[in-house]
Design an enzyme around this catalytic site. Sequence first.
Site, PDB file in Angstrom:
ATOM      1  N   LYS A  86       7.114 -15.798  -1.339  1.00 46.70           N
ATOM      2  CA  LYS A  86       6.054 -14.868  -1.770  1.00 46.70           C
ATOM      3  C   LYS A  86       5.845 -13.784  -0.712  1.00 46.70           C
ATOM      4  O   LYS A  86       5.621 -12.623  -1.038  1.00 46.70           O
ATOM      5  CB  LYS A  86       4.751 -15.635  -2.026  1.00 46.70           C
ATOM      6  CG  LYS A  86       3.624 -14.766  -2.564  1.00 46.70           C
ATOM      7  CD  LYS A  86       2.400 -15.591  -2.881  1.00 46.70           C
ATOM      8  CE  LYS A  86       1.354 -14.769  -3.621  1.00 46.70           C
ATOM      9  NZ  LYS A  86       0.619 -13.821  -2.777  1.00 46.70           N
ATOM     10  N   ASN A 122     -13.664 -17.702   1.532  1.00 48.10           N
ATOM     11  CA  ASN A 122     -12.781 -17.048   0.559  1.00 48.10           C
ATOM     12  C   ASN A 122     -11.335 -17.561   0.616  1.00 48.10           C
ATOM     13  O   ASN A 122     -10.539 -17.225  -0.233  1.00 48.10           O
ATOM     14  CB  ASN A 122     -12.920 -15.516   0.558  1.00 48.10           C
ATOM     15  CG  ASN A 122     -11.966 -14.788   1.468  1.00 48.10           C
ATOM     16  OD1 ASN A 122     -11.453 -15.358   2.436  1.00 48.10           O
ATOM     17  ND2 ASN A 122     -11.720 -13.531   1.172  1.00 48.10           N
ATOM     18  N   ARG A 130       0.823  -1.216   0.000  1.00 48.96           N
ATOM     19  CA  ARG A 130       0.000   0.000   0.000  1.00 48.96           C
ATOM     20  C   ARG A 130       0.857   1.265   0.000  1.00 48.96           C
ATOM     21  O   ARG A 130       0.574   2.217  -0.721  1.00 48.96           O
ATOM     22  CB  ARG A 130      -0.941  -0.001   1.205  1.00 48.96           C
ATOM     23  CG  ARG A 130      -2.130  -0.928   1.010  1.00 48.96           C
ATOM     24  CD  ARG A 130      -2.873  -1.179   2.311  1.00 48.96           C
ATOM     25  NE  ARG A 130      -4.119  -1.894   2.065  1.00 48.96           N
ATOM     26  CZ  ARG A 130      -4.197  -3.186   1.709  1.00 48.96           C
ATOM     27  NH1 ARG A 130      -3.114  -3.897   1.549  1.00 48.96           N
ATOM     28  NH2 ARG A 130      -5.383  -3.746   1.511  1.00 48.96           N
ATOM     29  N   ASP A 147       6.163 -10.664  -3.367  1.00 50.07           N
ATOM     30  CA  ASP A 147       5.000  -9.799  -3.623  1.00 50.07           C
ATOM     31  C   ASP A 147       5.366  -8.319  -3.576  1.00 50.07           C
ATOM     32  O   ASP A 147       4.927  -7.526  -4.413  1.00 50.07           O
ATOM     33  CB  ASP A 147       3.879 -10.084  -2.610  1.00 50.07           C
ATOM     34  CG  ASP A 147       3.082 -11.315  -2.998  1.00 50.07           C
ATOM     35  OD1 ASP A 147       3.552 -12.077  -3.879  1.00 50.07           O
ATOM     36  OD2 ASP A 147       1.997 -11.530  -2.433  1.00 50.07           O
ATOM     37  N   SER A 204     -13.079 -10.297   4.321  1.00 49.43           N
ATOM     38  CA  SER A 204     -11.817  -9.682   4.772  1.00 49.43           C
ATOM     39  C   SER A 204     -12.003  -8.182   5.026  1.00 49.43           C
ATOM     40  O   SER A 204     -11.155  -7.367   4.666  1.00 49.43           O
ATOM     41  CB  SER A 204     -10.705  -9.889   3.748  1.00 49.43           C
ATOM     42  OG  SER A 204     -10.435 -11.230   3.552  1.00 49.43           O
ATOM     43  N   SER A 219     -13.450 -11.122  -2.421  1.00 49.10           N
ATOM     44  CA  SER A 219     -12.202 -10.503  -1.967  1.00 49.10           C
ATOM     45  C   SER A 219     -12.425  -9.034  -1.663  1.00 49.10           C
ATOM     46  O   SER A 219     -13.153  -8.341  -2.382  1.00 49.10           O
ATOM     47  CB  SER A 219     -11.155 -10.642  -3.071  1.00 49.10           C
ATOM     48  OG  SER A 219     -10.013  -9.886  -2.759  1.00 49.10           O
ATOM     49  N   SER A 220     -11.744  -8.556  -0.626  1.00 43.10           N
ATOM     50  CA  SER A 220     -11.791  -7.125  -0.314  1.00 43.10           C
ATOM     51  C   SER A 220     -10.881  -6.333  -1.242  1.00 43.10           C
ATOM     52  O   SER A 220     -10.947  -5.104  -1.304  1.00 43.10           O
ATOM     53  CB  SER A 220     -11.324  -6.900   1.129  1.00 43.10           C
ATOM     54  OG  SER A 220      -9.932  -7.184   1.241  1.00 43.10           O
ATOM     55  N   HIS A 224       2.655 -20.024  -0.046  1.00 47.85           N
ATOM     56  CA  HIS A 224       3.516 -19.708   1.105  1.00 47.85           C
ATOM     57  C   HIS A 224       2.858 -20.048   2.424  1.00 47.85           C
ATOM     58  O   HIS A 224       3.506 -20.513   3.355  1.00 47.85           O
ATOM     59  CB  HIS A 224       3.922 -18.226   1.057  1.00 47.85           C
ATOM     60  CG  HIS A 224       2.778 -17.267   0.901  1.00 47.85           C
ATOM     61  ND1 HIS A 224       2.717 -16.071   1.524  1.00 47.85           N
ATOM     62  CD2 HIS A 224       1.609 -17.344   0.193  1.00 47.85           C
ATOM     63  CE1 HIS A 224       1.609 -15.440   1.205  1.00 47.85           C
ATOM     64  NE2 HIS A 224       0.928 -16.190   0.386  1.00 47.85           N
ATOM     65  N   ARG A 225       1.555 -19.820   2.540  1.00 48.19           N
ATOM     66  CA  ARG A 225       0.925 -20.059   3.856  1.00 48.19           C
ATOM     67  C   ARG A 225       0.733 -21.564   4.113  1.00 48.19           C
ATOM     68  O   ARG A 225       0.783 -22.002   5.251  1.00 48.19           O
ATOM     69  CB  ARG A 225      -0.381 -19.275   3.980  1.00 48.19           C
ATOM     70  CG  ARG A 225      -0.170 -17.787   3.732  1.00 48.19           C
ATOM     71  CD  ARG A 225      -0.879 -16.853   4.622  1.00 48.19           C
ATOM     72  NE  ARG A 225      -0.675 -15.483   4.130  1.00 48.19           N
ATOM     73  CZ  ARG A 225       0.331 -14.688   4.508  1.00 48.19           C
ATOM     74  NH1 ARG A 225       1.197 -15.085   5.417  1.00 48.19           N
ATOM     75  NH2 ARG A 225       0.460 -13.472   3.990  1.00 48.19           N
ATOM     76  N   ASP A 235      -5.403 -14.291   6.764  1.00 52.37           N
ATOM     77  CA  ASP A 235      -4.080 -14.828   6.417  1.00 52.37           C
ATOM     78  C   ASP A 235      -3.402 -15.545   7.586  1.00 52.37           C
ATOM     79  O   ASP A 235      -2.269 -16.019   7.447  1.00 52.37           O
ATOM     80  CB  ASP A 235      -3.169 -13.706   5.895  1.00 52.37           C
ATOM     81  CG  ASP A 235      -3.580 -13.260   4.498  1.00 52.37           C
ATOM     82  OD1 ASP A 235      -4.336 -13.990   3.833  1.00 52.37           O
ATOM     83  OD2 ASP A 235      -3.145 -12.169   4.075  1.00 52.37           O
TER      84      ASP A 235
HETATM   85  O1  S3P Z   1      -5.586  -6.196   0.442  1.00 47.07           O
HETATM   86  C1  S3P Z   1      -4.658  -6.938   0.738  1.00 47.07           C
HETATM   87  O2  S3P Z   1      -3.460  -6.557   0.758  1.00 47.07           O
HETATM   88  C2  S3P Z   1      -4.961  -8.345   1.090  1.00 47.07           C
HETATM   89  C3  S3P Z   1      -6.252  -8.740   1.311  1.00 47.07           C
HETATM   90  C4  S3P Z   1      -6.643 -10.113   1.704  1.00 47.07           C
HETATM   91  O3  S3P Z   1      -7.248 -10.748   0.583  1.00 47.07           O
HETATM   92  P1  S3P Z   1      -8.839 -10.955   0.394  1.00 47.07           P
HETATM   93  O4  S3P Z   1      -9.505  -9.642   0.542  1.00 47.07           O
HETATM   94  O5  S3P Z   1      -8.941 -11.490  -1.004  1.00 47.07           O
HETATM   95  O6  S3P Z   1      -9.276 -11.949   1.418  1.00 47.07           O
HETATM   96  C5  S3P Z   1      -5.432 -10.924   2.140  1.00 47.07           C
HETATM   97  O7  S3P Z   1      -5.754 -12.293   2.164  1.00 47.07           O
HETATM   98  C6  S3P Z   1      -4.258 -10.714   1.225  1.00 47.07           C
HETATM   99  O8  S3P Z   1      -3.141 -11.449   1.669  1.00 47.07           O
HETATM  100  C7  S3P Z   1      -3.830  -9.279   1.186  1.00 47.07           C
HETATM  101  C1  PEP Z   2      -3.640 -14.309  -0.223  1.00 48.49           C
HETATM  102  C2  PEP Z   2      -2.484 -13.689  -0.072  1.00 48.49           C
HETATM  103  O1  PEP Z   2      -2.003 -12.730  -0.901  1.00 48.49           O
HETATM  104  P1  PEP Z   2      -2.568 -12.154  -2.280  1.00 48.49           P
HETATM  105  O2  PEP Z   2      -4.054 -12.250  -2.279  1.00 48.49           O
HETATM  106  O3  PEP Z   2      -2.089 -10.747  -2.332  1.00 48.49           O
HETATM  107  O4  PEP Z   2      -1.947 -12.981  -3.379  1.00 48.49           O
HETATM  108  C3  PEP Z   2      -1.632 -13.980   1.105  1.00 48.49           C
HETATM  109  O5  PEP Z   2      -0.639 -13.259   1.315  1.00 48.49           O
HETATM  110  O6  PEP Z   2      -1.889 -14.925   1.854  1.00 48.49           O
END
Ligand code: S3P
Ligand code: PEP
Length: 437
Positions: free
Chosen positions: A410, A332, A26, A48, A192, A164-165, A383-384, A309
């Site tokens: 990642k 999700n 961000r 990332d 989220s 997804s947010s 990665h998770r 996460d």
């Molecule tokens: O906005 C972000 O940086 C993220 C939002 C989340 O995703 P979702 O909104 O798809 O759940 C999270 O899982 C991801 O690792 C990072």
């Molecule tokens: C879901 C993840 O990341 P992204 O959605 O940004 O790929 C994460 O970091 O677990």
Amino acid sequence: MDVLVTPTPQLKGELQALSSKNYTTRYLLVAALAEGTSTIYYPAHSEDSDAMRRCLRDLGAVIEEDDEKITITGFGSKPRHVNELNVGNAGAVLRFLMAIASLCPEVTFVNTYPDSLGKRPHDDLITALGQMGVKIDHREGKLPITIHGGAPKGGKIQVSGNVSSQFLSALLFLTPLLPEDSEIEVLHDLKSKVVIGQTLEVLEQAGIVIEASEDLMNYKVAGNQKYKAQQYSVQGDYPGSAAVLAAAAVTRSDVKLHRLAENSKQGERAIVDVLRMMETPLTHTNGTVHVQGNGKLKAVEFDGDAATDAVLAMVAAAVFAEGTSRFYNVENLRYKECDRITDYLNELRKAGANVEERQAEIIVHGRPEGVEGGVEINAHYDHRVIMALTIVGLRAQKPIRILDAHHVAKSYPIYFDHLKALGANVEWTQSIQTSQS
Ligand SMILES: O=C(O)C1=C[C@@H](OP(=O)(O)O)[C@@H](O)[C@H](O)C1
Ligand SMILES: C=C(OP(=O)(O)O)C(=O)O
């Protein structure tokens, strides 16, 4: 590269938590959307965050960095006209930049991870950008995606929050730069939701004014705003740290993790509350989480959407708890780097865990006596999954091998270095299969 995880009864030591992935992506973005020079202290270094840096450079940001900071001179509302962007496997980076790319005449996002990001859906954002007059070519809502932009229009925009947010975050980053005012309405549920708090916090720090309804479902965004060049400092990362804390909880341990702010807007800080509910002895004061694990855990029920996460790490801890744990409202997780319900539970079962899935739920029948291990784990490019199966391996009876564990980079390239520093028996080894890159 694979990793061999050999059972390790005890972990001990102190670590500085890695820097937050979500705040780094961000801050990089808002710095690039400003016209002056911003400085970001302690940015995350991972695939990332590198993807965001690389794409912002391609879009015209001037980026310099040393060991502790990055300076970015942004392109404001006028990104350079690039033809192609490669976000690697980074979902948030892709979604945020799909919105920003609509300020360019034509940008194609390439598909370099067909079996991971290449399978994830982006339809809801494509539909929302369509309402703004942006034409998009795509493969049934998936990569590769070509944005035909130029002059996106504000006004009334609706976006679904069901999957997804990140789609809503993407629109919140774009709309302040448009000539018209915008009103964004979120349709359906907003998954989220807590992550939107991080987006709004960063936008505010960048001098952007957004009126958000209390339930975060409606937004008024004035057009013609300018992102201010600022100095930012990235806080510690809870999602990655959740895996280290869960590892400490399933072993006998004396582990301190610093740089984890108690008042963070990261929902994954709930790992501390969840481990507490599981009766892991721990304290959290002055930004340090101190776990003195005894390996004994109690089952827990938790709304995983609040800490998306960290859920996989929580589930890994629950594998060794007394009783049945339930992580609900987590549908999700199916739309992440892999299907983090079906794929993850299959790998847990291989290792000897007793787990069940529902469409939006993970159920864990704990095995305090431990699991057998002695298997090879498919990382599913995730990665998770890699971090979570490592936790399970530490408490298994026989070693487990995590294939293609390099995908941990990642978000947390030094995860195994950190665990080794705490005394974990984890070793990189050459891959014994090559089906995954
Ligand atoms: O906005 C972000 O940086 C993220 C939002 C989340 O995703 P979702 O909104 O798809 O759940 C999270 O899982 C991801 O690792 C990072
Ligand atoms: C879901 C993840 O990341 P992204 O959605 O940004 O790929 C994460 O970091 O677990």
